[in-house]
Motif scaffolding. Structure first.
Motif, PDB file in Angstrom:
ATOM      1  N   VAL A  61      -8.780   2.331  -7.229  1.00 20.35           N
ATOM      2  CA  VAL A  61      -9.397   2.312  -5.905  1.00 20.35           C
ATOM      3  C   VAL A  61     -10.903   2.300  -6.086  1.00 20.35           C
ATOM      4  O   VAL A  61     -11.432   2.815  -7.076  1.00 20.35           O
ATOM      5  CB  VAL A  61      -8.947   3.538  -5.070  1.00 20.35           C
ATOM      6  N   ILE A  72      -9.729   1.113   9.787  1.00 19.14           N
ATOM      7  CA  ILE A  72      -8.534   1.513   9.052  1.00 19.14           C
ATOM      8  C   ILE A  72      -7.834   2.660   9.779  1.00 19.14           C
ATOM      9  O   ILE A  72      -8.440   3.692  10.061  1.00 19.14           O
ATOM     10  CB  ILE A  72      -8.888   1.962   7.616  1.00 19.14           C
ATOM     11  N   VAL A  74      -5.263   5.570   9.554  1.00 19.69           N
ATOM     12  CA  VAL A  74      -4.759   6.400   8.463  1.00 19.69           C
ATOM     13  C   VAL A  74      -3.660   7.346   8.955  1.00 19.69           C
ATOM     14  O   VAL A  74      -3.853   8.082   9.931  1.00 19.69           O
ATOM     15  CB  VAL A  74      -5.890   7.219   7.834  1.00 19.69           C
ATOM     16  N   ASP A 111      -2.628   1.597   8.424  1.00 25.75           N
ATOM     17  CA  ASP A 111      -3.026   0.744   7.299  1.00 25.75           C
ATOM     18  C   ASP A 111      -3.036   1.477   5.969  1.00 25.75           C
ATOM     19  O   ASP A 111      -3.050   0.855   4.911  1.00 25.75           O
ATOM     20  CB  ASP A 111      -4.444   0.190   7.541  1.00 25.75           C
ATOM     21  N   ARG A 112      -3.043   2.801   5.992  1.00 21.57           N
ATOM     22  CA  ARG A 112      -3.109   3.608   4.781  1.00 21.57           C
ATOM     23  C   ARG A 112      -2.283   4.867   4.987  1.00 21.57           C
ATOM     24  O   ARG A 112      -2.287   5.431   6.075  1.00 21.57           O
ATOM     25  CB  ARG A 112      -4.559   3.982   4.474  1.00 21.57           C
ATOM     26  N   LEU A 135       2.113   0.577   0.751  1.00 20.55           N
ATOM     27  CA  LEU A 135       1.615   1.750   1.458  1.00 20.55           C
ATOM     28  C   LEU A 135       2.063   3.080   0.859  1.00 20.55           C
ATOM     29  O   LEU A 135       1.680   4.138   1.352  1.00 20.55           O
ATOM     30  CB  LEU A 135       2.062   1.702   2.930  1.00 20.55           C
ATOM     31  N   THR A 143      -4.354   8.787  -3.066  1.00 14.09           N
ATOM     32  CA  THR A 143      -3.679   8.970  -1.782  1.00 14.09           C
ATOM     33  C   THR A 143      -2.589  10.035  -1.831  1.00 14.09           C
ATOM     34  O   THR A 143      -1.918  10.288  -0.832  1.00 14.09           O
ATOM     35  CB  THR A 143      -3.091   7.631  -1.279  1.00 14.09           C
ATOM     36  N   ALA A 155     -10.866   6.788   2.950  1.00 17.57           N
ATOM     37  CA  ALA A 155     -10.086   5.681   3.506  1.00 17.57           C
ATOM     38  C   ALA A 155     -10.773   5.088   4.730  1.00 17.57           C
ATOM     39  O   ALA A 155     -10.810   3.870   4.913  1.00 17.57           O
ATOM     40  CB  ALA A 155      -8.687   6.164   3.876  1.00 17.57           C
ATOM     41  N   GLU A 161      -8.007  -0.137  -2.170  1.00 17.81           N
ATOM     42  CA  GLU A 161      -7.081  -0.078  -3.299  1.00 17.81           C
ATOM     43  C   GLU A 161      -6.900  -1.492  -3.856  1.00 17.81           C
ATOM     44  O   GLU A 161      -6.909  -2.472  -3.107  1.00 17.81           O
ATOM     45  CB  GLU A 161      -5.723   0.461  -2.855  1.00 17.81           C
TER      46      GLU A 161
END
Length: 230
Positions: A61, A72, A74, A111-112, A135, A143, A155, A161
């Protein structure tokens, strides 16, 4: 198939027989990003690895200094105090068993995914759902961590990543055409630096073999490998 006017115009500005400095590559790519939307600036790197071997895997990352230009969303798997820390840090979705049930039922509005270590027994059961989408939380890319607040901030702030694909290529979005030249250059340099640091033990010979910068609708510009420090 006949080439479109846009494609011909782009080809006239890029000399495919030469390589460019990062600064010149950025200028060329930005000048060709003329779509009606804010095109993503993308980087693709051909590596001297064979990903079918465990000691030639590349995954890490990088925190882009100028961010990604993308919002993003999260999702965080955490409980109690760690859940509160995630919410305070700006996580969009926070939960435990309740979030598991939502994701298992098809909810994918994020998204994460980040998780505290104690939640991985639960999250691991979502492997068939999260894995194919890239993911699944992983400690190698930060993560899966007890430091949940920092992971959320990273993030949200521009952490990207990257993982080598079957053909030995790594690609990622590293900004937007609306970014300044300087900000895109910073992101390119940061990405390449992180990639070189992620060189696996099994990689032999030249690690970074080709670096190409492009925009969503634009042509590729090859960067001089001397600037990739590979």
């Amino acid at each position: 198939m006949a080439k479109g006017k846009r494609t011909r115009a782009i080809e006239q500005t890029i000399d495919i027989t030469k390589t460019y400095s990062i600064a010149d590559a950025v200028k060329l790519v930005k000048s060709n990003a003329k779509a009606k939307f804010d095109e993503t600036i993308e980087i693709a790197v051909n590596l001297g690895v064979d990903p079918k071997y465990a000691d030639q895997q590349v995954r890490s990352v990088v925190n882009l200094p100028a961010g990604t230009g993308k919002t993003i969303r999260v999702a965080v798997f955490a409980k109690d105090k760690k859940a509160d820390e995630a919410k305070a840090a700006g996580a969009d979705i926070v939960g435990a068993e309740d979030l598991f049930e939502k994701v298992n039922g098809g909810f994918m509005d994020f998204d994460r995914v980040i998780a505290t270590p104690d939640m991985m027994g639960l999250v691991g059961r979502l492997g068939k759902v999260l894995g194919p989408r890239g993911l699944m939380p992983n400690p190698k890319v930060g993560t899966v961590t007890p430091n949940i607040a920092q992971a959320v901030k990273d993030a949200k702030g521009g952490a990207v990543e990257f993982k080598v694909e079957k053909a030995g290529i790594v690609h990622a979005g590293i900004g937007k055409a609306s970014f300044s030249d300087a900000d895109i250059e910073k992101n390119v340099t940061a990405f390449l630096g992180a990639l070189v640091r992620a060189r696996p033990s099994g990689a032999k010979g030249t690690f970074v073999r080709k670096v190409t910068l492009s925009s969503t609708m634009g042509g590729g510009v090859v960067i001089d490998l001397a600037e990739a420090k590979g």
